[in-house]
Design a protein around this motif. Structure first.
Motif, short mmCIF file in Angstrom:
data_model
loop_
_atom_site.label_atom_id
_atom_site.label_comp_id
_atom_site.label_asym_id
_atom_site.label_seq_id
_atom_site.Cartn_x
_atom_site.Cartn_y
_atom_site.Cartn_z
N ASN A 14 35.56 39.32 56.16
CA ASN A 14 36.83 39.03 56.32
C ASN A 14 37.79 39.31 55.17
O ASN A 14 38.37 38.38 54.46
N PRO A 15 38.01 40.56 54.81
CA PRO A 15 38.87 40.81 53.56
C PRO A 15 40.31 40.19 53.96
O PRO A 15 40.79 40.32 54.88
N PRO A 16 40.92 39.65 52.76
CA PRO A 16 42.41 39.29 52.96
C PRO A 16 43.19 40.55 52.79
O PRO A 16 42.67 41.46 52.26
N ARG A 35 31.35 34.13 45.68
CA ARG A 35 31.50 35.37 46.37
C ARG A 35 33.09 35.62 46.31
O ARG A 35 33.86 34.70 46.75
N ILE A 36 33.32 36.90 46.04
CA ILE A 36 34.58 37.43 46.00
C ILE A 36 34.59 38.49 46.73
O ILE A 36 34.09 39.48 46.78
N VAL A 37 35.74 38.60 47.62
CA VAL A 37 35.80 39.61 48.75
C VAL A 37 37.52 40.23 48.34
O VAL A 37 38.29 39.29 48.37
N SER A 38 37.65 41.40 48.05
CA SER A 38 38.83 42.03 47.51
C SER A 38 39.48 42.61 48.97
O SER A 38 38.73 43.34 49.79
N GLY A 39 40.73 42.44 49.06
CA GLY A 39 41.49 43.09 49.95
C GLY A 39 42.17 44.45 49.51
O GLY A 39 41.87 44.90 48.59
N ALA A 40 42.89 45.08 50.73
CA ALA A 40 43.51 46.15 50.48
C ALA A 40 44.33 46.18 49.35
O ALA A 40 44.50 47.43 48.58
N ASP A 41 45.06 45.25 49.12
CA ASP A 41 46.46 45.27 48.16
C ASP A 41 46.16 44.17 47.25
O ASP A 41 46.38 43.09 47.16
N ILE A 42 45.54 45.11 45.96
CA ILE A 42 45.25 44.15 44.72
C ILE A 42 46.38 43.98 44.01
O ILE A 42 46.88 45.57 43.44
N ASP A 52 31.72 31.58 30.32
CA ASP A 52 31.02 32.88 30.49
C ASP A 52 31.13 33.37 31.91
O ASP A 52 30.82 32.29 32.75
N GLU A 53 30.98 34.63 32.24
CA GLU A 53 30.92 35.10 33.58
C GLU A 53 29.78 36.37 33.62
O GLU A 53 30.20 37.23 32.85
N TRP A 54 29.23 36.46 34.50
CA TRP A 54 28.26 37.44 34.99
C TRP A 54 28.80 38.07 36.38
O TRP A 54 28.92 37.08 37.32
N VAL A 55 29.29 39.22 36.32
CA VAL A 55 29.83 39.57 37.89
C VAL A 55 29.07 40.78 38.25
O VAL A 55 28.67 41.58 37.36
N LEU A 56 28.73 40.75 39.43
CA LEU A 56 27.98 41.94 40.17
C LEU A 56 28.74 42.50 41.27
O LEU A 56 29.26 41.81 41.99
N LEU A 57 28.93 43.82 41.28
CA LEU A 57 29.61 44.51 42.34
C LEU A 57 28.56 44.96 43.43
O LEU A 57 27.88 45.53 43.18
N VAL A 58 28.74 43.97 44.63
CA VAL A 58 27.60 44.16 45.55
C VAL A 58 27.75 45.41 46.44
O VAL A 58 26.93 46.24 46.69
N GLN A 59 29.02 45.53 47.04
CA GLN A 59 29.47 46.66 47.82
C GLN A 59 30.75 47.24 47.54
O GLN A 59 31.43 46.25 47.12
N GLY A 60 31.13 48.42 47.49
CA GLY A 60 32.27 48.86 47.30
C GLY A 60 32.33 49.66 46.09
O GLY A 60 31.70 50.10 45.80
N PRO A 94 39.24 48.40 49.80
CA PRO A 94 39.39 47.26 50.68
C PRO A 94 38.02 46.66 51.06
O PRO A 94 36.88 47.54 51.44
N GLY A 95 37.52 45.18 51.04
CA GLY A 95 36.42 44.71 51.45
C GLY A 95 35.26 44.83 50.50
O GLY A 95 34.09 44.51 50.57
N THR A 96 35.86 45.15 49.02
CA THR A 96 34.86 45.21 47.92
C THR A 96 34.38 43.74 47.76
O THR A 96 34.85 42.92 47.93
#
Length: 106
Positions: A14-16, A35-42, A52-60, A94-96
């Protein structure tokens, strides 16, 4: 544990409508997995974190600015962001879906 009670990264995305939603999946000692879900309007927000942060783009797909360097990411791409590294999401589909692992100082 039955299969129905097992958490799943892809359930209830459910992307914001705006910005990003951050869901903590695990917080243990100095480790936080989100878990981070990106909406249409960033709206780009610059982060400079003490951990420290390690980040993976899973989809999008997304475009980030990491310490002044434009970085294009697709599914499966990942980055290590040492503490104090300025970074922000400039744009994304949207939905990344992201998986972020934070390692806080002890």
């Amino acid at each position: 544990m039955s299969r129905n009670s097992t958490p799943n990264l892809f359930k209830a995305l459910n992307p914001p409508a705006q910005g990003e939603r951050f869901d903590t999946l695990l917080s243990h000692r100095n480790l936080v997995i989100e878990r981070i879900v990106s909406g249409a309007d960033i709206q780009p927000v610059e982060y400079v974190q003490p951990q420290d942060e390690w980040v993976l783009l899973v989809q999008g797909a997304a475009v980030m600015d990491v310490a002044g360097i434009r970085t294009v990411l697709g599914a499966g791409d990942y980055l290590f962001l040492p503490a104090g590294t300025p970074h922000r999401v400039e744009s994304c589909e949207p939905g990344t879906l992201w998986l972020a692992i934070h390692l806080h100082p002890e």
